[in-house]
Design a protein around this motif. Structure first.
Motif, PDB file in Angstrom:
ATOM      1  N   HIS A  65      -1.753   5.140  -6.415  1.00  0.00           N
ATOM      2  CA  HIS A  65      -2.910   5.158  -5.582  1.00  0.00           C
ATOM      3  C   HIS A  65      -3.095   6.812  -4.968  1.00  0.00           C
ATOM      4  O   HIS A  65      -4.162   6.894  -4.399  1.00  0.00           O
ATOM      5  CB  HIS A  65      -2.895   4.368  -4.353  1.00  0.00           C
ATOM      6  CG  HIS A  65      -1.888   4.837  -3.197  1.00  0.00           C
ATOM      7  ND1 HIS A  65      -0.541   4.882  -3.165  1.00  0.00           N
ATOM      8  CD2 HIS A  65      -2.171   5.434  -2.040  1.00  0.00           C
ATOM      9  CE1 HIS A  65       0.133   5.283  -2.166  1.00  0.00           C
ATOM     10  NE2 HIS A  65      -0.809   5.657  -1.384  1.00  0.00           N
ATOM     11  N   HIS A  89      -5.276   9.927  -1.586  1.00  0.00           N
ATOM     12  CA  HIS A  89      -4.905  11.134  -1.151  1.00  0.00           C
ATOM     13  C   HIS A  89      -5.062  12.442  -1.855  1.00  0.00           C
ATOM     14  O   HIS A  89      -3.950  12.992  -2.251  1.00  0.00           O
ATOM     15  CB  HIS A  89      -3.194  10.993  -0.580  1.00  0.00           C
ATOM     16  CG  HIS A  89      -2.824   9.641   0.070  1.00  0.00           C
ATOM     17  ND1 HIS A  89      -3.484   9.360   1.131  1.00  0.00           N
ATOM     18  CD2 HIS A  89      -2.055   8.832  -0.529  1.00  0.00           C
ATOM     19  CE1 HIS A  89      -2.656   8.058   1.654  1.00  0.00           C
ATOM     20  NE2 HIS A  89      -2.089   7.795   0.536  1.00  0.00           N
ATOM     21  N   ALA A  91       0.751  -1.260  -0.009  1.00  0.00           N
ATOM     22  CA  ALA A  91       0.087   0.080  -0.015  1.00  0.00           C
ATOM     23  C   ALA A  91       0.894   1.228  -0.131  1.00  0.00           C
ATOM     24  O   ALA A  91       0.358   2.522  -0.388  1.00  0.00           O
ATOM     25  CB  ALA A  91      -0.848   0.013   1.198  1.00  0.00           C
ATOM     26  N   ASP A 121      -4.648   5.647   4.062  1.00  0.00           N
ATOM     27  CA  ASP A 121      -4.049   4.156   3.417  1.00  0.00           C
ATOM     28  C   ASP A 121      -4.644   3.097   4.072  1.00  0.00           C
ATOM     29  O   ASP A 121      -5.270   2.166   3.547  1.00  0.00           O
ATOM     30  CB  ASP A 121      -2.452   4.307   3.751  1.00  0.00           C
ATOM     31  CG  ASP A 121      -1.860   5.307   2.707  1.00  0.00           C
ATOM     32  OD1 ASP A 121      -1.994   5.294   1.728  1.00  0.00           O
ATOM     33  OD2 ASP A 121      -0.963   6.029   3.300  1.00  0.00           O
TER      34      ASP A 121
HETATM   35 FE   LIG Z   1      -0.648   6.310   0.692  1.00  0.00          FE
END
Ligand SMILES: [Fe+2]
Ligand code: FES
Length: 454
Positions: A210, A215, A204, A385
């Motif tokens: 991501h 975020h 992650a 996360d």
């Molecule tokens: Fe992250």
């Protein structure tokens, strides 16, 4: 990705990486796979066992546990670090728990066998009642464990045949040396129990794919090479960059240290060239210089950030295979460590590290209370996360889901990491594993899949 199909063949392990860009779901929960890791991976790798400030004085000791193993790390009188297996040679009781300071070595709490700070047995009560073969000198000493010190930490390895620590951590070790990570000290230390496999937890954090979805507050044009259309506005640029630094500082509780944010804020009225690239370069250089000077002026052991940049070493994210990470930013750094507790349970620790003038370093840091991953005390960025992780672990069990499909361009680090694990699980010799470690222990973000040589 036709070449990916042909170039690599799977190693003989269960749920092997048959294609480098596909990860079978069983690797994240199968009990047999977890057992194989316990047997063939963890006892053969260097593990960050403690930060040196956990054992600051001679005879300070701390316990490091992984899986069902427990290791004692002890600061010697000449400030070296020694490690032993934490099992009394009489009937196996763990000689220490947690941490402390021992004046005269260790006394087993069960029958009182004694061990010196060198691990040597120094006393057996009623020794004459034992047959000689059970109390042979040398045979009743605590079993030593390989231990080396680097980067402000003590590392252990149960495998006497493994290459030395430094060699195993390159190229991260040399770059992090240039960052002077050895003079960083713990400012705070948090821990979380994550209801996921340890590899899932790590994965992650090793790609930036991501970031946009998870975020959104970190998607700041100045940092992502995106530009708003229209003429360049240097005021707006500086404000956006300071905003980014503040978000990293508050969102991660110090990934960019508050001192460095204040230094950046002090530069906000800077005159910048009108052309965008020149303005960004000037801002960057000026900020690096100001942070370097501020810390050096107060007596911190601080690298020259512009020199790091000139040498191409200003990278900000390093894995030390298998389970430690260092993320330096400006004067400070964050560090992570991920330890498996069960096939679907991981202990993740986060340290915020910074620099202090000599003699002003904080005391031995308190060991963290372990928070659940949805604890409201987590700062915003890890909270984001963590919010995906339990959902992902549960999603993997879906009958219709067989494997993860990785972006070969953006998630190559995960492929390299998983294939390196297969190298260990299939029992490859250390000399064949070293090049794989080199491929994993570099800046992981957005790295393509690499030929590991197996
Ligand atoms: Fe992250
Ligand atoms: S088990 Fe340690 S003294 Fe008996």
């Amino acid at each position: 990705m036709a070449t990916l199909d042909q170039k690599w063949s799977a190693l003989p392990v269960p749920y092997a990486m048959e294609l480098p860009d596909r990860v079978r779901k069983e690797r994240y929960y199968d009990g047999g796979f977890y057992e194989l890791e316990a047997e063939a991976l963890w006892p053969r790798v260097w593990q960050m066992a403690c930060r040196l400030e956990e054992i600051p004085q001679p005879r300070d000791f701390v316990e490091y546990e992984f899986l069902d193993q427990s290791i004692v790390l002890l600061r010697t009188d000449d400030m070296e670090v020694r490690a032993f297996q934490n099992a009394c040679r009489h009937r196996g009781v763990r000689v220490i728990e947690g941490r402390g300071t021992c004046e005269h070595g260790f006394v087993c709490p069960f029958h009182g066998w004694c061990y010196g700070v060198d691990g040597k047995n120094s006393f057996v009560p009623r020794k004459k009642t034992f047959a000689e073969h059970n109390v042979q000198p040398g045979d009743i000493d605590l079993v030593p464990v390989r231990c080396e010190v680097w980067g402000g930490c003590a590392w252990i390895n149960l495998d006497d045949g493994a290459p030395p620590l430094r060699e195993s951590l390159e190229p991260a070790a040399s770059i992090l040396d240039a960052w002077k990570v050895e003079s960083l000290r713990t400012e705070w230390w948090y821990a979380s129990r994550l209801p996921v496999n340890w590899k899932l937890a790590i994965e992650a954090f090793v790609e930036s794919y991501h970031v946009v979805q998870t975020h959104p507050q970190l998607v700041i044009p100045t940092r992502y090479g995106l530009r708003d259309s229209g003429p360049f506005d240097s005021r707006a640029f500086v404000e956006a960059d300071i905003g980014y630094l503040r978000t990293m500082s508050e969102g991660m509780a110090g990934m960019v240290h508050a001192n460095d944010v204040r230094i950046a804020e002090g530069l906000r009225d800077i005159e910048l060239p009108g052309e965008a690239d020149q303005a960004m370069a000037t801002w960057n250089r000026t900020l690096n210089d100001a942070v370097t000077r501020w810390h050096r002026d107060r007596g911190d052991d601080m690298p020259d950030l512009n020199d790091l940049e000139a040498r191409g070493l200003n990278l900000e994210f390093f894995q030390c295979f298998p389970h430690s990470f260092v993320l330096p930013m400006y004067s400070s750094a964050t560090a992570y460590r991920f330890r498996p507790l069960a096939p679907e349970e991981t202990l993740m620790e986060i340290w915020s590290l910074t620099r202090y003038p000599e003699g002003e370093e904080p005391e031995r840091p308190a060991q963290p209370e372990v928070w659940e991953c949805d604890d409201p005390r987590w700062p915003p960025i890890p909270t984001q996360d963590f919010s995906n992780l339990p959902r992902q672990q549960r999603g993997l069990h879906a009958k219709g889901f067989e494997y993860m499909r990785l972006s070969a361009g953006l998630e190559g680090h995960i492929a390299n990491f998983q294939r390196t694990i297969d190298g260990y699980l299939s029992g490859l010799p250390h000399e064949r594993l070293l090049p794989a470690l080199r491929a994993v222990n570099v800046y992981p973000f957005d790295k393509p899949i690499t030929d590991l040589g197996f």
